[in-house]
Scaffold this motif. Structure first.
Motif, PDB file in Angstrom:
ATOM      1  N   ALA A 233       0.829  -1.203   0.000  1.00  0.00           N
ATOM      2  CA  ALA A 233       0.000   0.000   0.000  1.00  0.00           C
ATOM      3  C   ALA A 233       0.866   1.257   0.000  1.00  0.00           C
ATOM      4  O   ALA A 233       0.606   2.206  -0.749  1.00  0.00           O
ATOM      5  CB  ALA A 233      -0.938  -0.008   1.211  1.00  0.00           C
ATOM      6  N   LEU A 234       1.898   1.275   0.831  1.00  0.00           N
ATOM      7  CA  LEU A 234       2.800   2.429   0.889  1.00  0.00           C
ATOM      8  C   LEU A 234       3.539   2.630  -0.431  1.00  0.00           C
ATOM      9  O   LEU A 234       3.632   3.752  -0.930  1.00  0.00           O
ATOM     10  CB  LEU A 234       3.808   2.262   2.030  1.00  0.00           C
ATOM     11  N   ALA A 235       4.044   1.551  -1.001  1.00  0.00           N
ATOM     12  CA  ALA A 235       4.787   1.655  -2.259  1.00  0.00           C
ATOM     13  C   ALA A 235       3.896   2.156  -3.390  1.00  0.00           C
ATOM     14  O   ALA A 235       4.302   3.017  -4.178  1.00  0.00           O
ATOM     15  CB  ALA A 235       5.394   0.301  -2.615  1.00  0.00           C
ATOM     16  N   LEU A 236       2.687   1.629  -3.490  1.00  0.00           N
ATOM     17  CA  LEU A 236       1.786   2.055  -4.562  1.00  0.00           C
ATOM     18  C   LEU A 236       1.367   3.511  -4.388  1.00  0.00           C
ATOM     19  O   LEU A 236       1.348   4.278  -5.358  1.00  0.00           O
ATOM     20  CB  LEU A 236       0.558   1.163  -4.624  1.00  0.00           C
ATOM     21  N   ALA A 237       1.062   3.923  -3.163  1.00  0.00           N
ATOM     22  CA  ALA A 237       0.670   5.312  -2.928  1.00  0.00           C
ATOM     23  C   ALA A 237       1.798   6.266  -3.323  1.00  0.00           C
ATOM     24  O   ALA A 237       1.548   7.303  -3.936  1.00  0.00           O
ATOM     25  CB  ALA A 237       0.279   5.516  -1.466  1.00  0.00           C
ATOM     26  N   GLU A 238       3.030   5.911  -2.987  1.00  0.00           N
ATOM     27  CA  GLU A 238       4.168   6.761  -3.365  1.00  0.00           C
ATOM     28  C   GLU A 238       4.378   6.769  -4.870  1.00  0.00           C
ATOM     29  O   GLU A 238       4.676   7.809  -5.457  1.00  0.00           O
ATOM     30  CB  GLU A 238       5.438   6.306  -2.648  1.00  0.00           C
ATOM     31  N   GLN A 239       4.218   5.627  -5.511  1.00  0.00           N
ATOM     32  CA  GLN A 239       4.396   5.557  -6.959  1.00  0.00           C
ATOM     33  C   GLN A 239       3.334   6.383  -7.683  1.00  0.00           C
ATOM     34  O   GLN A 239       3.632   7.097  -8.628  1.00  0.00           O
ATOM     35  CB  GLN A 239       4.330   4.107  -7.432  1.00  0.00           C
ATOM     36  N   LEU A 240       2.096   6.296  -7.237  1.00  0.00           N
ATOM     37  CA  LEU A 240       1.014   7.022  -7.901  1.00  0.00           C
ATOM     38  C   LEU A 240       1.069   8.527  -7.669  1.00  0.00           C
ATOM     39  O   LEU A 240       0.761   9.309  -8.568  1.00  0.00           O
ATOM     40  CB  LEU A 240      -0.342   6.476  -7.449  1.00  0.00           C
ATOM     41  N   SER A 241       1.452   8.938  -6.469  1.00  0.00           N
ATOM     42  CA  SER A 241       1.444  10.360  -6.146  1.00  0.00           C
ATOM     43  C   SER A 241       2.786  11.040  -6.393  1.00  0.00           C
ATOM     44  O   SER A 241       2.846  12.258  -6.520  1.00  0.00           O
ATOM     45  CB  SER A 241       1.040  10.565  -4.683  1.00  0.00           C
ATOM     46  N   GLY A 242       3.862  10.253  -6.387  1.00  0.00           N
ATOM     47  CA  GLY A 242       5.194  10.841  -6.508  1.00  0.00           C
ATOM     48  C   GLY A 242       5.627  11.567  -5.253  1.00  0.00           C
ATOM     49  O   GLY A 242       6.550  12.375  -5.284  1.00  0.00           O
ATOM     50  N   ARG A 243       4.933  11.289  -4.156  1.00  0.00           N
ATOM     51  CA  ARG A 243       5.225  11.950  -2.872  1.00  0.00           C
ATOM     52  C   ARG A 243       5.292  10.907  -1.771  1.00  0.00           C
ATOM     53  O   ARG A 243       4.804   9.783  -1.948  1.00  0.00           O
ATOM     54  CB  ARG A 243       4.125  12.963  -2.565  1.00  0.00           C
ATOM     55  N   PRO A 244       5.859  11.257  -0.612  1.00  0.00           N
ATOM     56  CA  PRO A 244       5.873  10.315   0.509  1.00  0.00           C
ATOM     57  C   PRO A 244       4.443   9.918   0.889  1.00  0.00           C
ATOM     58  O   PRO A 244       3.501  10.694   0.721  1.00  0.00           O
ATOM     59  CB  PRO A 244       6.534  11.116   1.638  1.00  0.00           C
ATOM     60  N   SER A 245       4.303   8.709   1.399  1.00  0.00           N
ATOM     61  CA  SER A 245       2.974   8.233   1.785  1.00  0.00           C
ATOM     62  C   SER A 245       2.942   7.827   3.249  1.00  0.00           C
ATOM     63  O   SER A 245       3.978   7.630   3.881  1.00  0.00           O
ATOM     64  CB  SER A 245       2.561   7.047   0.901  1.00  0.00           C
ATOM     65  N   VAL A 246       1.743   7.723   3.760  1.00  0.00           N
ATOM     66  CA  VAL A 246       1.501   7.289   5.140  1.00  0.00           C
ATOM     67  C   VAL A 246       0.382   6.260   5.126  1.00  0.00           C
ATOM     68  O   VAL A 246      -0.473   6.258   4.235  1.00  0.00           O
ATOM     69  CB  VAL A 246       1.123   8.462   6.067  1.00  0.00           C
ATOM     70  N   LEU A 247       0.386   5.397   6.130  1.00  0.00           N
ATOM     71  CA  LEU A 247      -0.712   4.450   6.265  1.00  0.00           C
ATOM     72  C   LEU A 247      -1.961   5.179   6.752  1.00  0.00           C
ATOM     73  O   LEU A 247      -1.909   5.931   7.724  1.00  0.00           O
ATOM     74  CB  LEU A 247      -0.350   3.342   7.255  1.00  0.00           C
TER      75      LEU A 247
END
Length: 61
Positions: free
Chosen positions: A25-39
């Motif tokens: 989930a974290l990896a996909l969120a970062e890949q899609l947004s191009g920004r750091p992600s959080v749970l």
């Protein structure tokens, strides 16, 4: 791994990651947004599935 709510030795033995759902989930969120992600939703599981939700870090206003 620092953001994971749960670390599984079994998952690590099979995948090299301490948590599959949260890591994915974290990896996909970062890949899609191009920004750091959080749970947003920590790992949740039942006998059929394991689920986690992550999103990008909101911009401070």
């Amino acid at each position: 791994d620092a953001q994971l709510s749960y670390r599984s030795a079994l998952a690590f033995a099979h995948t090299g990651c301490h948590g599959v759902a949260e890591s994915a989930a974290l990896a996909l969120a970062e890949q899609l947004s191009g920004r750091p992600s959080v749970l947003l939703i920590n790992r949740s599981k039942n006998r059929h599935a394991t689920f986690a939700l992550a999103g990008d870090v909101p911009n401070p206003r």
